[in-house]
Design a protein around this motif. Structure first.
Motif, PDB file in Angstrom:
ATOM      1  N   ARG A   1       0.841  -1.142   0.048  1.00  0.00           N
ATOM      2  CA  ARG A   1      -0.050   0.108   0.158  1.00  0.00           C
ATOM      3  C   ARG A   1       0.769   1.391  -0.016  1.00  0.00           C
ATOM      4  O   ARG A   1       0.494   2.070  -0.852  1.00  0.00           O
ATOM      5  N   ASN A   2       1.909   1.309   0.830  1.00  0.00           N
ATOM      6  CA  ASN A   2       2.836   2.446   0.848  1.00  0.00           C
ATOM      7  C   ASN A   2       3.603   2.619  -0.470  1.00  0.00           C
ATOM      8  O   ASN A   2       3.643   3.822  -1.122  1.00  0.00           O
ATOM      9  N   SER A   3       3.851   1.601  -1.051  1.00  0.00           N
ATOM     10  CA  SER A   3       4.857   1.582  -2.500  1.00  0.00           C
ATOM     11  C   SER A   3       4.095   2.109  -3.521  1.00  0.00           C
ATOM     12  O   SER A   3       4.366   2.887  -4.219  1.00  0.00           O
TER      13      SER A   3
ATOM     14  N   LEU B   1       2.191   6.031  -2.946  1.00  0.00           N
ATOM     15  CA  LEU B   1       3.320   6.981  -3.030  1.00  0.00           C
ATOM     16  C   LEU B   1       3.211   7.806  -4.475  1.00  0.00           C
ATOM     17  O   LEU B   1       3.357   8.789  -4.684  1.00  0.00           O
TER      18      LEU B   1
ATOM     19  N   THR C   1       9.941  12.223   0.058  1.00  0.00           N
ATOM     20  CA  THR C   1       9.264  11.024   0.284  1.00  0.00           C
ATOM     21  C   THR C   1      10.420   9.964   1.011  1.00  0.00           C
ATOM     22  O   THR C   1      10.015   9.159   1.662  1.00  0.00           O
TER      23      THR C   1
ATOM     24  N   THR D   1       4.983   3.697  13.224  1.00  0.00           N
ATOM     25  CA  THR D   1       5.736   4.826  12.650  1.00  0.00           C
ATOM     26  C   THR D   1       6.995   5.198  13.289  1.00  0.00           C
ATOM     27  O   THR D   1       8.090   5.351  12.618  1.00  0.00           O
TER      28      THR D   1
ATOM     29  N   TYR E   1       9.619   1.606   2.511  1.00  0.00           N
ATOM     30  CA  TYR E   1       8.366   0.846   2.322  1.00  0.00           C
ATOM     31  C   TYR E   1       7.236   1.282   3.218  1.00  0.00           C
ATOM     32  O   TYR E   1       6.084   0.988   2.933  1.00  0.00           O
ATOM     33  N   PHE E   2       7.685   2.373   3.937  1.00  0.00           N
ATOM     34  CA  PHE E   2       6.547   2.752   4.873  1.00  0.00           C
ATOM     35  C   PHE E   2       6.524   4.396   4.928  1.00  0.00           C
ATOM     36  O   PHE E   2       6.405   5.045   5.747  1.00  0.00           O
TER      37      PHE E   2
ATOM     38  N   VAL F   1       4.337   6.206   3.190  1.00  0.00           N
ATOM     39  CA  VAL F   1       3.351   7.073   3.527  1.00  0.00           C
ATOM     40  C   VAL F   1       2.604   6.916   4.854  1.00  0.00           C
ATOM     41  O   VAL F   1       2.164   7.910   5.563  1.00  0.00           O
ATOM     42  N   SER F   2       2.689   5.521   5.676  1.00  0.00           N
ATOM     43  CA  SER F   2       2.099   5.348   6.659  1.00  0.00           C
ATOM     44  C   SER F   2       2.803   4.280   7.326  1.00  0.00           C
ATOM     45  O   SER F   2       3.197   3.470   6.720  1.00  0.00           O
TER      46      SER F   2
END
Length: 391
Positions: free
Chosen positions: A55-57, A60, A178, A333, A341-342, A344-345
């Protein structure tokens, strides 16, 4: 029919044996319940970690599927097949970005700012200045690139496309970060229509609904578009992430095997103690004409019954715990802030899959069967007279 009645009879006897040793059975069952429940939760958590990395990858920038050389006349709606959540239209143009005497080769991605902001995370990663508006002439660049060129929001830069000698002037609207150097140092963004595009078609970032496989969508696209249009899934574009996910599954499988290996050894030892405690009953059964095969079947049935009941309870507890934690997620976090790979969240949402809830109880059953071999052989090989002489 006779065989079925015999099996039912020995199942009843096995249940009575377990009930007679209720305290020992309860302790062994608790061990199995705890192991199954804990491993179901850990497996769901491992799946959640994999989901979070994907999801993060993809959220983005790239999407689940990246499309290239899509004909100009093709509309985004044509790509909105069942299973697709969003399609973003882009023109990717390589060239040189210049500030004073500093030059860096970049790829400028012409985008629709509002749509990109709603679907991707780039707009939420702006650390200086502001995100793009629909006004042309603005550029959004990564922090690594900004440091190389020595620019700040409000500065002017010139971009020379690789297919043209004519430079285009941009004003730096903002700077994003990023944490991924490949993006922060090599990709800039501007509003769609800011750069004359070569006649090579447009690019697309395709985002899928939950649970939809990229391969199925790519197969559908091949029937809709000419062969010149190419589509690649995130597995193809990010092989390192695919390997990491496979490694997570392998690691979790090894943990499950090790745990149930230890648990099965404990079950075997505990059942030997239970059998020695009830050895008189087994001796009487043999004296009454019960064969070694039937004694073996009785002990296996005891282990199987205990395992089925304990695993059923473990599945309920493990699934309930996973679903409960899934509602709020686990915020990691603080431990993933530097992980690409994290980006975004860092929130993990455990997810139950056939692997998560199915593998632990199946392995518990198989290992329990193996664990029953030792105590079963211990009794079945002894004669009735030998057993009764020990008492």
């Amino acid at each position: 029919m006779k065989t079925i009645n015999l099996m039912i009879f020995w199942l009843r006897v096995a249940f009575l044996f377990l009930f007679r040793s209720l305290r020992s059975t309860g302790i062994l069952s608790l061990m199995l319940v705890t192991a199954v429940a804990a491993l179901i939760f850990l497996s769901a958590l491992a799946v959640g970690v994999n989901d979070a990395m994907i999801r993060n990858s993809v959220s983005l920038y790239s999407g689940h599927i990246s499309g290239f050389n899509i004909p100009y006349e093709t509309t985004k709606n044509k790509l909105m097949v069942p299973g697709v959540a969003a399609v973003l239209k882009r023109f990717n143009i390589s060239g040189n970005l210049v500030k004073g005497n500093k030059t860096h080769e970049v790829t400028i991605s012409e985008i629709e700012p509002d749509k990109e902001y709603r679907v991707t995370a780039i707009g939420k990663k702006v650390v200086e200045g502001a995100y793009l508006t629909e006004t042309r002439g603005q550029i959004l660049i990564g922090q690594t690139l900004a440091k190389k060129l020595g620019v700040n929001p409000g500065d002017e830069v010139r971009f020379t496309p690789s297919f043209s000698a004519r430079a285009i002037t941009f004003r730096v609207a903002g700077i994003y970060r990023t944490g991924i150097d490949q993006i922060d140092g090599d990709i800039a963004f501007c509003t769609l229509g800011s750069v004359p595009s070569p006649s090579t078609g447009w690019s697309a970032a395709v985002f899928l609904e939950e649970g939809v496989k990229p391969g199925d969508i790519i197969f559908a696209y091949r029937g809709l578009l000419p062969d010149s249009a190419q589509f690649k899934s995130w597995e193809t574009l990010m092989p390192d992430l695919k390997q990491l996910i496979d490694l997570n599954y392998i690691s979790m499988s090894i943990v499950i095997l090790l745990v149930f290996g230890v648990v099965s050894l404990g079950i075997a030892c505990a059942f030997v103690i239970i059998i020695l405690k009830n050895i008189r009953e087994y001796g009487i059964l043999k004296a009454m004409g019960v064969t070694s095969g039937e004694t073996l079947l009785l002990i296996v049935f005891e282990v199987v019954l205990m395992n089925i009941l304990a695993s059923a309870l473990g599945i309920i507890i493990g699934m309930a715990l996973s679903l409960l934690v899934q509602q709020a997620g686990i915020d990691l976090t603080a431990f993933t802030s530097q992980n690409r790979y994290f980006a975004v969240s860092g929130i993990i949402y455990p997810r139950l899959t056939p692997f998560a809830w199915g593998v632990p109880p199946v392995l518990a059953f198989l290992f329990s069967l193996i664990a029953s071999i030792w105590p079963a052989i211990l009794v079945s090989r002894r004669r009735a007279a030998e057993i009764l002489r020990i008492i």
